[in-house]
Design a protein around this motif. Sequence first.
Motif, PDB file in Angstrom:
ATOM      1  N   HIS A   1       0.815  -1.208   0.000  1.00  0.00           N
ATOM      2  CA  HIS A   1       0.000   0.000   0.000  1.00  0.00           C
ATOM      3  C   HIS A   1       0.853   1.264   0.000  1.00  0.00           C
ATOM      4  CE1 HIS A   1      -3.814  -1.800   0.013  1.00  0.00           C
ATOM      5  NE2 HIS A   1      -3.761  -2.315   1.227  1.00  0.00           N
ATOM      6  N   THR A   2       2.088   1.149   0.454  1.00  0.00           N
ATOM      7  CA  THR A   2       2.940   2.333   0.501  1.00  0.00           C
ATOM      8  C   THR A   2       3.708   2.526  -0.796  1.00  0.00           C
ATOM      9  OG1 THR A   2       3.222   1.957   2.840  1.00  0.00           O
ATOM     10  CG2 THR A   2       4.719   3.527   1.845  1.00  0.00           C
ATOM     11  N   SER A   3       4.175   1.431  -1.367  1.00  0.00           N
ATOM     12  CA  SER A   3       5.149   1.628  -2.430  1.00  0.00           C
ATOM     13  C   SER A   3       4.876   0.858  -3.713  1.00  0.00           C
ATOM     14  CB  SER A   3       6.533   1.270  -1.906  1.00  0.00           C
ATOM     15  OG  SER A   3       6.490   0.022  -1.290  1.00  0.00           O
TER      16      SER A   3
ATOM     17  N   TYR B   1      -1.108   1.342  -4.201  1.00  0.00           N
ATOM     18  CA  TYR B   1      -0.824   2.582  -3.484  1.00  0.00           C
ATOM     19  C   TYR B   1      -2.054   3.188  -2.809  1.00  0.00           C
ATOM     20  CZ  TYR B   1       1.666   6.991  -2.859  1.00  0.00           C
ATOM     21  OH  TYR B   1       2.280   8.070  -2.344  1.00  0.00           O
TER      22      TYR B   1
ATOM     23  N   THR C   1       6.488   3.726   6.155  1.00  0.00           N
ATOM     24  CA  THR C   1       5.199   4.309   5.780  1.00  0.00           C
ATOM     25  C   THR C   1       5.055   5.713   6.363  1.00  0.00           C
ATOM     26  OG1 THR C   1       4.245   2.102   5.788  1.00  0.00           O
ATOM     27  CG2 THR C   1       2.710   3.937   5.845  1.00  0.00           C
TER      28      THR C   1
END
Lengths: 278, 263, 357
Positions: free
Chosen positions: A238-240, A244, B110
């Motif tokens: 989800h971050t990278s 995303y 994050t």
Amino acid sequence: MKHRVEHLFLAPFLLFLAFFELYPLTNMAVRSFLDETSQAFTLRYYLNVFTQPHYVTAIRNSLLFASACSLVGAVAGTFVGYIAVTLPRNQRNFLLSLYSLPLTLSGLVVAFAFIVLLGRNGVLNLIVQRLFSLPRDFYFDIYSWPGLVVVYSFYQVPLMTLTMAAVFENLDRSLLEASRNLGAKPWQTWRYIIIPILAPGFLAGLSIQLAGMLGAFGTVLALVGGAKNLLSIQIYYHTSESTYNLPQAAALSITLIILIGCVLYALSRMEKKLRPGG
Amino acid sequence: MLKRLLFLFLISFIVVPLCMPVIFSFSLFWQDIFPQGFTLQWYEAILTRPRTYSALLTSLVVAFAAVSITLLISAPAAYALNRMDTPFGRWIRDTAPILTLIFPPVTVGTALVLAFSRPPLMLSGNVWMVIIAHSLIGLPFMFRNTLASFRTLNERLLSEAAASLGANLWQRLVYVIIPNVMPGILVGALVVFAISIGEFEVTSMVAGFTGQTLPLQLFQQIRNDMRIASAISSFLVYNSLLSFIAISYLSAQIRGGPDRRAA
Amino acid sequence: MGDIVLRLNNVGKRFGKIRAVDGFNLLVEQGEFVSFLGPSGCGKTTVLRCIAGFEQPDEGEIYFRERNINSLPPEMRDVGMVFQSYALFPNMTVAENIAFPLKIKGRPRHERQEKVAELLNLVQLPGLEHRYPSQLSGGQQQRVALARALAKQPAILLLDEPLSALDAKIREELRNEIRSIQKKLGLTAIYVTHDQEEALSISDRVVVMDRGVIQQVGSPIEIYRHPKNLFVATFVGVMNLFPGRIVDKGVFRWQSSLFRVSNAEKHTGHQEAYLAVRPESIKIFSPQETSESLPSNLLEGVIDMLTFLGANVRVTVRCQGDFILRANLTAEAADRLETGQQVLATFSPESAFLILS
């Protein structure tokens, strides 16, 4: 009075942590409650964490996988730690410093090593197939859950070994002698003396293992990509990567931190209870 | 006899996996049980391919920077905290070494991306962010080692002795404290360096195009070309191995005291 | 009175709620050897650390040759300190350790070398210049620490339990050496110890402390012979203490017995008090031996225990009311005694004194 100057020495350290750890983490906690487009308060991302099946599965998988790895690591590491202290001094020192090596080793190197060693065409798999004339589709699968546990034992066992070797080394020999002198049989010495003394150290080691494993993902990512659904992998993607979605990653991260916090708290409570006078 | 075998098994548990990339990297090809041929061309590839070569340089720069940052902020802090007998001081002493345990790198990554990916703090996606991330990951290790060396040195007693002999704060630091905590600080530096050189998880989260490090190349090459991957892996193994040897040497010095230096 | 080097005026120090030192007053003369004696936690080390500048007193002033040094940092004070755990710098050789204060002052190399050789001779460790502290025994390390403190040529030498980490034999040897060096150099020294034998044997004056408060200041003989209060009486040496009351000038009642005490004219009233007698002042004999003149101050009892102490024998006698009397006899005198034997004990009125409760 004269220490006041020296307190200034602490300032860079605290400023660095405040700016690059405390601020981002607080910011992340806040953002996990804000809708990405409207910036309005929402519990949507947390609702997702606990209702959407792939997140629930991820949490469950993470807990199970971390527990399995930690348990293997803790039990094997305790055993190796015990062996280590019974070795002659130079052998022990060599073994223990060798076991501190994985601490600094990249997870990718470990992934590479195990692909060559135990992958589908891994050397060990080939050797076993030839030795016992087994069919080609019979091999140890490091891309399965048990396979990943074996790979991670490369980290977990040494870590626990170092902890437990220190605990065993500090075990006062005269206690064992006193126990024997008072007529205890070996199992009784273990049951009433050694295990109660080791238990707090064991639990401390176990909590390091569990907390570390709940957040670990590098080697898994290198071996199976996103094929294994873990909480840490979800956050990573989800971050990278393609999926995303930063607020969702934030909510998942906070969930992970709370999970780890609970585990560490529970184990430290148990540890305190087991300590004499605790 | 049984014990000997067990000892060998325990050694090979670490050594055998470490040998895999090394053997692979010197072989022409390795498809079956035994590798074939000998070559240095995979190492050469690291240096000749522009992307891996620049990644290597980036990795070295990042590692040196992370070591310098963690060192410059940890050592003074450990000095101050070692003498701080307040609950606040104790709390920091207990918490700082386990920061990466409570806040695992993936969550810090994050958080960094979230915090620094929009103006005015556009740090994410460049090499500075990688340096900061590595410093955060290395900080607990550096802090633990420096604090421990202040502890074992009994720094407060020696400082008092030096003060009673007429040395001011500066002279105490230069003549007494720094020379004595140096081995412990070096151990911390080596650990941070080795971790930084191999770090991949958070790096891949915060690094943009300018922050491509060697492990990020390795991550790609594990899927593309195992031979180049083997050379990069080997390089990381050598790096860990060298720092491991240096740490063992330094630890022996710390344990044995300075008389070894005299001998 | 000689030159006053150090004056402590009503010094007090608190750690949280604990009063470590309270109302501490003391004058120290040039060339004097003063010991602070007391049980651990009595505040003696705190006073020493206030003098050295490692602690700031909360109350009172410290004067050094009539100059208030309360706010002077440790490195500016003209004192040398010897620590219990030696505190030698592990990264420096013996010579470098000793030369350290001279290096700080910027003295030239040849002067430092001369001084090091001279001091090593003084502490009887010639030729050990190039050793490291970790290569020396505890006694040797403490000698080096002493030489290092002396290299500064301090006006006052502070010693914080310097011998308590050493073996008994080396302890006594080094104790005598510290005293002879102090006399030879005419040093002013303050010595902290919990060992009463050490304090009595080494000092010109002893300051007995308990719970942060001075109990008595005096020469070793005064402290031993005339303890001012119960604490000093029991802490310094062994003392038989009879609880009772003064019934007349020089007459003391303990249970049903009356004892005579000399030098007690100032105590007249009917006061509660203790009669104090040192074990070596007690004489023991068997009832048959008593001839014509029964001495006064007589006790009856049964020998509980005979403890061989080398030159002496400690005789423990159980008297009336289960009072335990301790007596020191020479080995020959104790030869004829045995456990369980009925005996008489006595002491002269001159050897006894009163301590008011």
